[in-house]
Enzyme design. Structure first.
Site, PDB file in Angstrom:
ATOM      1  N   ASN A   9       0.873  -1.175   0.000  1.00 21.94           N
ATOM      2  CA  ASN A   9       0.000   0.000   0.000  1.00 21.94           C
ATOM      3  C   ASN A   9       0.909   1.225   0.000  1.00 21.94           C
ATOM      4  O   ASN A   9       1.463   1.584   1.026  1.00 21.94           O
ATOM      5  CB  ASN A   9      -0.895  -0.028   1.248  1.00 21.94           C
ATOM      6  CG  ASN A   9      -1.739   1.232   1.388  1.00 21.94           C
ATOM      7  OD1 ASN A   9      -1.809   2.047   0.464  1.00 21.94           O
ATOM      8  ND2 ASN A   9      -2.381   1.383   2.537  1.00 21.94           N
ATOM      9  N   LYS A  11       0.103   4.224  -0.284  1.00 23.39           N
ATOM     10  CA  LYS A  11      -0.559   5.420   0.262  1.00 23.39           C
ATOM     11  C   LYS A  11      -0.307   6.608  -0.685  1.00 23.39           C
ATOM     12  O   LYS A  11      -0.146   6.391  -1.887  1.00 23.39           O
ATOM     13  CB  LYS A  11      -0.101   5.689   1.693  1.00 23.39           C
ATOM     14  CG  LYS A  11      -0.229   4.433   2.562  1.00 23.39           C
ATOM     15  CD  LYS A  11      -0.194   4.697   4.027  1.00 23.39           C
ATOM     16  CE  LYS A  11      -0.321   3.380   4.764  1.00 23.39           C
ATOM     17  NZ  LYS A  11      -0.495   3.533   6.187  1.00 23.39           N
ATOM     18  N   HIS A  95      -9.929   1.265   4.279  1.00 18.72           N
ATOM     19  CA  HIS A  95      -8.689   1.430   5.036  1.00 18.72           C
ATOM     20  C   HIS A  95      -8.973   2.382   6.203  1.00 18.72           C
ATOM     21  O   HIS A  95      -9.767   3.318   6.065  1.00 18.72           O
ATOM     22  CB  HIS A  95      -7.591   2.001   4.127  1.00 18.72           C
ATOM     23  CG  HIS A  95      -6.253   1.997   4.791  1.00 18.72           C
ATOM     24  ND1 HIS A  95      -5.892   2.948   5.701  1.00 18.72           N
ATOM     25  CD2 HIS A  95      -5.208   1.133   4.703  1.00 18.72           C
ATOM     26  CE1 HIS A  95      -4.668   2.680   6.145  1.00 18.72           C
ATOM     27  NE2 HIS A  95      -4.229   1.577   5.554  1.00 18.72           N
ATOM     28  N   GLU A  97      -7.446   4.794   7.387  1.00 20.29           N
ATOM     29  CA  GLU A  97      -7.222   6.216   7.117  1.00 20.29           C
ATOM     30  C   GLU A  97      -8.433   6.824   6.401  1.00 20.29           C
ATOM     31  O   GLU A  97      -8.736   8.002   6.567  1.00 20.29           O
ATOM     32  CB  GLU A  97      -5.931   6.398   6.287  1.00 20.29           C
ATOM     33  CG  GLU A  97      -4.701   6.157   7.163  1.00 20.29           C
ATOM     34  CD  GLU A  97      -3.479   5.654   6.430  1.00 20.29           C
ATOM     35  OE1 GLU A  97      -3.422   5.736   5.193  1.00 20.29           O
ATOM     36  OE2 GLU A  97      -2.575   5.154   7.118  1.00 20.29           O
ATOM     37  N   GLU A 166      -6.069  -4.808  10.253  1.00 23.83           N
ATOM     38  CA  GLU A 166      -5.047  -3.801  10.527  1.00 23.83           C
ATOM     39  C   GLU A 166      -5.397  -3.060  11.810  1.00 23.83           C
ATOM     40  O   GLU A 166      -6.220  -2.123  11.780  1.00 23.83           O
ATOM     41  CB  GLU A 166      -4.970  -2.788   9.368  1.00 23.83           C
ATOM     42  CG  GLU A 166      -4.524  -3.388   8.064  1.00 23.83           C
ATOM     43  CD  GLU A 166      -3.904  -2.320   7.152  1.00 23.83           C
ATOM     44  OE1 GLU A 166      -2.782  -2.526   6.708  1.00 23.83           O
ATOM     45  OE2 GLU A 166      -4.539  -1.283   6.931  1.00 23.83           O
ATOM     46  N   GLY A 172       1.790   2.348  10.754  1.00 26.40           N
ATOM     47  CA  GLY A 172       2.765   3.430  10.622  1.00 26.40           C
ATOM     48  C   GLY A 172       3.423   3.834  11.935  1.00 26.40           C
ATOM     49  O   GLY A 172       4.104   4.851  12.002  1.00 26.40           O
ATOM     50  N   SER A 210       2.667  -2.074  10.401  1.00 22.26           N
ATOM     51  CA  SER A 210       4.107  -2.149  10.682  1.00 22.26           C
ATOM     52  C   SER A 210       4.705  -3.524  10.410  1.00 22.26           C
ATOM     53  O   SER A 210       5.638  -3.948  11.097  1.00 22.26           O
ATOM     54  CB  SER A 210       4.408  -1.694  12.111  1.00 22.26           C
ATOM     55  OG  SER A 210       4.004  -0.347  12.286  1.00 22.26           O
ATOM     56  N   GLY A 231       2.516  -1.074   4.300  1.00 25.85           N
ATOM     57  CA  GLY A 231       2.603   0.331   3.936  1.00 25.85           C
ATOM     58  C   GLY A 231       4.058   0.739   3.770  1.00 25.85           C
ATOM     59  O   GLY A 231       4.674   0.543   2.721  1.00 25.85           O
ATOM     60  N   GLY A 232       4.620   1.310   4.816  1.00 23.37           N
ATOM     61  CA  GLY A 232       5.967   1.884   4.765  1.00 23.37           C
ATOM     62  C   GLY A 232       7.002   0.974   4.120  1.00 23.37           C
ATOM     63  O   GLY A 232       7.783   1.417   3.262  1.00 23.37           O
TER      64      GLY A 232
HETATM   65  P1  PGA Z   1       2.309   0.318   7.658  1.00 25.01           P
HETATM   66  O1  PGA Z   1       0.895   0.570   6.944  1.00 25.01           O
HETATM   67  O2  PGA Z   1       2.858  -0.978   7.132  1.00 25.01           O
HETATM   68  O3  PGA Z   1       3.149   1.508   7.272  1.00 25.01           O
HETATM   69  O4  PGA Z   1       2.042   0.257   9.131  1.00 25.01           O
HETATM   70  C1  PGA Z   1       0.002  -0.477   6.691  1.00 25.01           C
HETATM   71  C2  PGA Z   1      -1.255   0.051   6.071  1.00 25.01           C
HETATM   72  O5  PGA Z   1      -1.726   1.123   6.468  1.00 25.01           O
HETATM   73  O6  PGA Z   1      -1.828  -0.575   5.146  1.00 25.01           O
END
Ligand code: PGA
Length: 248
Positions: A9, A11, A95, A97, A166, A172, A210, A231-232
Site C-alpha cells: 500500500n 498510500k 482502510h 485512514e 489492521e 505506521g 508495521s 505500507g511503509g
Molecule cells: P504500515 O501501513 O505498514 O506503514 O504500518 C500499513 C497500512 O496502512 O496498510
C-alpha cells in the site's frame, strides 16, 4: 494450500521517477520463482504508469480506494469500472485512514466491496480497532461489526473478498501486533466468515500494521495469516523483497 498474498500500500507516496526506480529495483531483485501473489496498491493517477511497468512481472495491479457509486455526478471519484479499465485486480476498501479522515462508514465500505465484486475486482476489506477500543476490550466487537456489514451486503459472494486485519494502533507506528494477537483476531474473523459461507477457507485474511522484513516471517507463519498488507516497508525495495521471500 492457498498462496499467500502480499499487498503493498503505497498510500499517497510516489512520483513518476520514484515509481519507476522502485519497480525496477523490485523486478531486478525478485528470485526466478515467487511462491506468493504480490499486488501493488498505488495512487490512481499512477495506475497507467504502473500497469505498464508491471507488464510481464507477475505482480498484480491494485488501487487504494474507489467510489461506492457506479458512475455519474460524483466529482473527484473513480469508479470500479474505471479501475478495471486499467487492469486493476485488487482494491483496498475501508482502510482505517479513509474511515478516520474521510468519514467512511461500515455501510459505505460494504457498498464499495459490492461494486468492486460486480466489476471483477477483488476488494481487500480493511478492518481493525483503535488503541482506545483495544484498551476498552472492544477489539472483537469492532472487527466483527465492520466485517458483518460487508457480509450483510455481499452474502453468498463473501468468499470472493480478501480481508485485511489492521489494528489502527499498529499502522505506521512501528508497533506491530504480536503474532499471537494477530492470529487471535484472524481466527475470530475466520469463524465469522465460516458462519456466513461454506467457502470461507478460501478467503485470504491479511495482517497489516508495521509489518517489516524483521517480523514478517513470524506473522506469516500463523495458521490464519494468509498474507500481509504493507505500507511503509513496501516503498523500500529490499524490505519488500524480504517480505515476499518470507511469504514463500
Ligand atoms: P504500515 O501501513 O505498514 O506503514 O504500518 C500499513 C497500512 O496502512 O496498510
Amino acid at each position: 494450500m492457498k498462496k499467500k498474498l502480499i499487498a503493498g500500500n503505497w498510500k499517497m507516496n510516489g512520483c513518476l521517477s520514484a515509481n519507476e526506480a522502485l519497480i525496477h529495483a523490485l523486478r531486478s531483485g525478485l528470485p526466478a520463482t515467487v511462491a506468493c501473489q504480490v499486488t501493488l496498491c498505488v495512487p490512481s493517477v499512477y495506475l497507467a504508469q504502473v500497469q505498464s511497468l508491471l507488464t510481464g512481472s507477475g505482480f498484480e495491479l491494485g488501487a487504494q480506494d474507489m467510489s461506492a457509486y457506479e458512475g455519474g455526478a460524483h466529482t473527484g471519484e473513480v469508479s470500479a469500472a474505471m479501475l478495471r479499465d486499467y487492469g486493476v485486480r485488487y482494491c483496498l476498501v475501508g482502510h482505517s485512514e479513509r474511515r478516520q479522515h474521510h468519514g467512511e462508514t461500515d455501510a459505505m465500505v460494504a457498498l464499495k466491496a459490492q461494486r468492486a465484486l460486480a466489476c471483477g475486482i477483488t476488494p481487500i476489506v480493511c478492518v481493525g480497532e483503535t488503541l482506545a477500543e483495544r484498551e476498552a476490550g472492544a477489539t472483537e466487537a469492532v472487527v466483527k461489526r465492520q466485517l458483518a456489514a460487508v457480509i450483510h451486503v455481499n452474502g453468498h459472494c463473501i468468499s470472493e473478498i480478501v480481508v485485511a486485519y489492521e489494528p489502527v494502533w499498529a499502522i505506521g507506528t512501528g508497533k506491530t501486533a504480536s503474532a499471537a494477537q494477530a492470529q487471535g483476531v484472524h481466527a475470530l474473523l475466520r469463524a465469522q466468515l465460516k458462519a456466513a459461507s461454506s467457502q470461507a477457507d478460501r478467503v485470504a485474511i491479511l495482517y497489516g500494521g508495521s509489518m517489516n522484513a524483521a517480523n514478517a516471517a513470524e506473522l506469516l507463519a500463523q495458521p490464519d495469516v494468509d498474507g500481509g498488507l504493507i505500507g511503509g516497508a513496501s516503498l523500500k525495495a529490499p524490505d519488500f523483497l524480504s517480505i515476499i521471500a518470507a511469504a514463500g
